[in-house]
Design a protein around this motif. Structure first.
Motif, PDB file in Angstrom:
ATOM      1  N   PHE A   1      -2.237  -3.927  -6.661  1.00  0.00           N
ATOM      2  CA  PHE A   1      -1.424  -2.731  -6.447  1.00  0.00           C
ATOM      3  C   PHE A   1      -0.624  -2.338  -7.678  1.00  0.00           C
ATOM      4  O   PHE A   1      -0.083  -3.182  -8.399  1.00  0.00           O
ATOM      5  N   ASP A   2      -0.564  -1.028  -7.883  1.00  0.00           N
ATOM      6  CA  ASP A   2       0.242  -0.466  -8.967  1.00  0.00           C
ATOM      7  C   ASP A   2       1.642  -0.188  -8.425  1.00  0.00           C
ATOM      8  O   ASP A   2       1.858   0.767  -7.659  1.00  0.00           O
ATOM      9  N   LEU A   3       2.584  -1.022  -8.814  1.00  0.00           N
ATOM     10  CA  LEU A   3       3.962  -0.899  -8.344  1.00  0.00           C
ATOM     11  C   LEU A   3       4.869  -0.356  -9.441  1.00  0.00           C
ATOM     12  O   LEU A   3       6.095  -0.435  -9.340  1.00  0.00           O
ATOM     13  N   SER A   4       4.275   0.216 -10.465  1.00  0.00           N
ATOM     14  CA  SER A   4       5.046   0.608 -11.650  1.00  0.00           C
ATOM     15  C   SER A   4       6.030   1.743 -11.389  1.00  0.00           C
ATOM     16  O   SER A   4       6.906   2.010 -12.212  1.00  0.00           O
ATOM     17  N   SER A   5       5.908   2.416 -10.230  1.00  0.00           N
ATOM     18  CA  SER A   5       6.869   3.480  -9.913  1.00  0.00           C
ATOM     19  C   SER A   5       8.223   2.911  -9.491  1.00  0.00           C
ATOM     20  O   SER A   5       9.234   3.619  -9.500  1.00  0.00           O
TER      21      SER A   5
ATOM     22  N   GLN B   1       0.829  -1.209   0.000  1.00  0.00           N
ATOM     23  CA  GLN B   1       0.000   0.000   0.000  1.00  0.00           C
ATOM     24  C   GLN B   1       0.866   1.263   0.000  1.00  0.00           C
ATOM     25  O   GLN B   1       0.571   2.223  -0.720  1.00  0.00           O
TER      26      GLN B   1
ATOM     27  N   GLN C   1       2.517   2.011  -3.408  1.00  0.00           N
ATOM     28  CA  GLN C   1       1.565   2.593  -4.359  1.00  0.00           C
ATOM     29  C   GLN C   1       1.198   4.026  -3.972  1.00  0.00           C
ATOM     30  O   GLN C   1       1.265   4.940  -4.813  1.00  0.00           O
TER      31      GLN C   1
ATOM     32  N   ARG D   1       4.185   6.432  -4.215  1.00  0.00           N
ATOM     33  CA  ARG D   1       4.897   6.338  -5.501  1.00  0.00           C
ATOM     34  C   ARG D   1       6.385   6.102  -5.268  1.00  0.00           C
ATOM     35  O   ARG D   1       7.255   6.795  -5.801  1.00  0.00           O
TER      36      ARG D   1
END
Length: 569
Positions: free
Chosen positions: A320-324, A291, A294, A297
């Protein structure tokens, strides 16, 4: 005549030069460069600090510590999981030459009594409690006298040197603790503009000790590795260089601050590059870590292998968006190749690095970089760090072994500790007359200088005259599609000297049997490397930092099998 193989020796780069400032002076320079940049986010405390704000609060706390009558060289303990107060203590003590003593949050009464008395702590900052650990309760058990004594004038038979006990409170909440001072009250008593702080700072040297970390031993009481400004400031800087940290980076730190991983590879790597520290929680929680990555960032994430496994296998991982993310460090214990590959593939950590070292060397001696080829990153611990020397020697003769051969890993340079506090004999055992720190780790070095840690000398198993390295078998078993984690140890055996035992954690929802494991091994590894004993477990015994305690696995098997601890061959 065949050419002689190159020796297993390497020297690190000499540029950029070493930092010769104290930690406090370097941090002040960084705060002047990026005052508005976010320095610290403590998610669970809902607190944020810019570099300018963190500097002001660290100065205020340094002033308050001087106000207690503390002076350079005094030891101040901290017994806590991750929080903003930890970072403030790290900076404030360094600014005025106090020696911060990291107390393991897993310690109980006898251990904390030993640690505080061993190094002569004058003050202690503690969490009140964490889960089932009642820290104030344990201190009251050791020092019942404090209940009737005023803060700052403490005296107890079992803790004779400790005069100040401070508990990390939530301002305005909770009842006062007799004998203890609130951290918030201590901080409020300080003055961010106190002229004593810069005056004391000018008298400090970068070779002064500022940190004591108790190394985790398997027998006896732990040793207090004593580290200087020069040790940890430079190590933190070069660790950050390997990750190519900048003020744009935000590093999520779920690893504990009481250990070098959190304190040096984490906060000091950030603070030496103007990056942001992000604490997802006080103790590790895979969901809260995901968490935080995300929500904040984060561009970097640290962890031991078991933490990355817990994150990858969390039921909500895919949400979860872990693209950072791009970089971070996997370290703390042997890093399974298959876990490393999953982290790169599924967590966007294409530039994750591996770091290797020990507390006594501040701690990192070798590290891969963001540019290290993936194959080398997943199969080695990288190459020698700048301004250090490493070699691999025959444990018996002390001679440097040819590249490709196993031996004991040794390191020399700025990172080697000041010594074990109050223990010259053990210091001389660890650091030889030429300044080499002997790690006790078995390693190899390839033709390009990449190092592979193959195990601990004490973990090597001798079975029927054959030297067997548990790490090799573990790496093989990690490749089984249903195996999540595995640890291999040796247990005494009357016929062969030792037999191999594997403890296996199956992946969620998978069913494995001993026969499945043996069938997987058949024809792929030598027969003497196939574990005789295979046990399926839910988890391994671990330290707070995520290090697996192999000695406890061995002890459990010795008890189960009813064999003698004494090796028979």
């Amino acid at each position: 005549m065949a050419p002689q193989a190159e020796p297993s020796y390497a020297r690190g780069a000499t540029q950029p030069p070493l930092i010769e400032q104290t930690l406090g002076a370097f941090f002040d320079d960084m705060a002047a460069r990026v005052p508005e940049r976010e320095a610290l986010v403590s998610v669970h405390q809902q607190r944020r600090y810019t570099y300018g704000q963190l500097q002001a609060e660290a100065n205020r706390l340094a002033s308050a510590l001087l106000g207690l009558g503390l002076k350079p060289g005094d030891r101040v303990g901290i017994w806590s999981h991750n929080n903003a107060e930890w970072v403030l203590m790290q900076l404030a003590t360094a600014k005025v030459g106090l020696v911060l003593v990291n107390i393991n949050p897993a310690y109980r009464t006898s251990e904390v009594e030993y640690a505080l008395n061993k190094v002569g702590c004058v003050a202690l900052v503690t969490m009140p409690s964490f889960k089932t650990s009642d820290y104030i309760g344990m201190l009251r058990e050791l020092a019942p006298e404090w209940a009737s004594q005023p803060p700052g004038q403490l005296s107890a038979e079992k803790l004779p040197g400790l005069k100040h006990a401070i508990w990390i409170d939530v301002p305005g909440e909770g009842a006062d603790q007799p004998g203890f001072q609130r951290f918030s009250a201590l901080l409020a008593a300080g003055d961010a503009q106190d002229p004593r702080v810069p005056h004391v700072a000018k008298l400090l040297h970068n070779t002064d000790p500022i940190n004591i970390q108790f190394t985790s031993g398997t027998t006896g009481f732990p040793k207090g590795a004593t580290l200087t400004h020069r040790n940890i400031l430079n190590n933190g800087f070069f660790i950050g260089e390997c990750m190519k940290l900048t003020p744009e980076d935000r590093l999520c730190i779920p690893v504990p601050m009481y250990h070098c991983f959190g304190m040096v590879l984490g906060t000091l790597a950030c603070l030496t590059h103007g990056s942001t520290i992000v604490f997802p929680n006080d103790g590790f929680d895979p969901l809260l870590t995901l968490q935080a990555v995300q929500a904040e960032r984060c561009t970097a994430l640290h962890g031991v292998p078991t933490m990355f496994i817990a994150e990858l296998d969390h039921p909500r991982f895919a949400e979860f968006d872990l693209s950072s993310l791009r970089t971070g460090i996997m370290a703390g214990t042997a890093c399974p190749i298959e876990v490393m590959r999953r982290v790169v593939d599924r967590m966007f950590l294409s530039q994750i690095t591996i770091a290797y070292g020990m507390t006594e060397t501040s701690p990192v001696s070798c590290q891969s970089s963001t540019e290290t080829p993936l194959e080398k990153r997943v199969t080695t611990v990288g190459t020698v760090q700048p301004h250090l020397e490493i070699k691999i020697v025959d444990p018996d003769s002390g001679q440097t072994v040819p590249r490709g051969e196993r031996g004991e890993f040794c390191t020399r340079g700025y990172s080697v500790m000041h010594g074990y506090w109050g223990d010259e004999a053990r210091t001389r055992e660890a650091i030889d007359a030429e300044g080499w720190m002997h790690t006790g780790d078995l390693a190899t070095m390839d033709a390009e200088g990449y190092v592979n840690i193959v195990g601990r000398i004490k973990d090597m198993v001798i079975r029927g005259g054959e030297n067997v390295y548990p790490r090799e078998i573990e790496e093989f078993l990690y490749s089984h599609p249903q195996v999540q984690d595995v640890q291999v140890v040796g247990v005494p055996d009357a016929r062969f000297g030792e037999e191999l035992c594997a403890w296996v954690v199956a992946k969620p929802g998978q069913s494995l049997s001993e026969d499945d494991i043996r069938a997987f091994c058949k024809g792929k590894i030598a027969h003497y490397k196939v574990p005789r004993y295979i046990r399926f477990v839910a988890e391994f015994p671990m330290t707070v930092t995520g290090k697996i305690q192999k000695f406890k696995i061995r002890e459990a098997m010795i008890e189960e099998l009813g064999v003698s601890e004494q090796k028979t061959a």
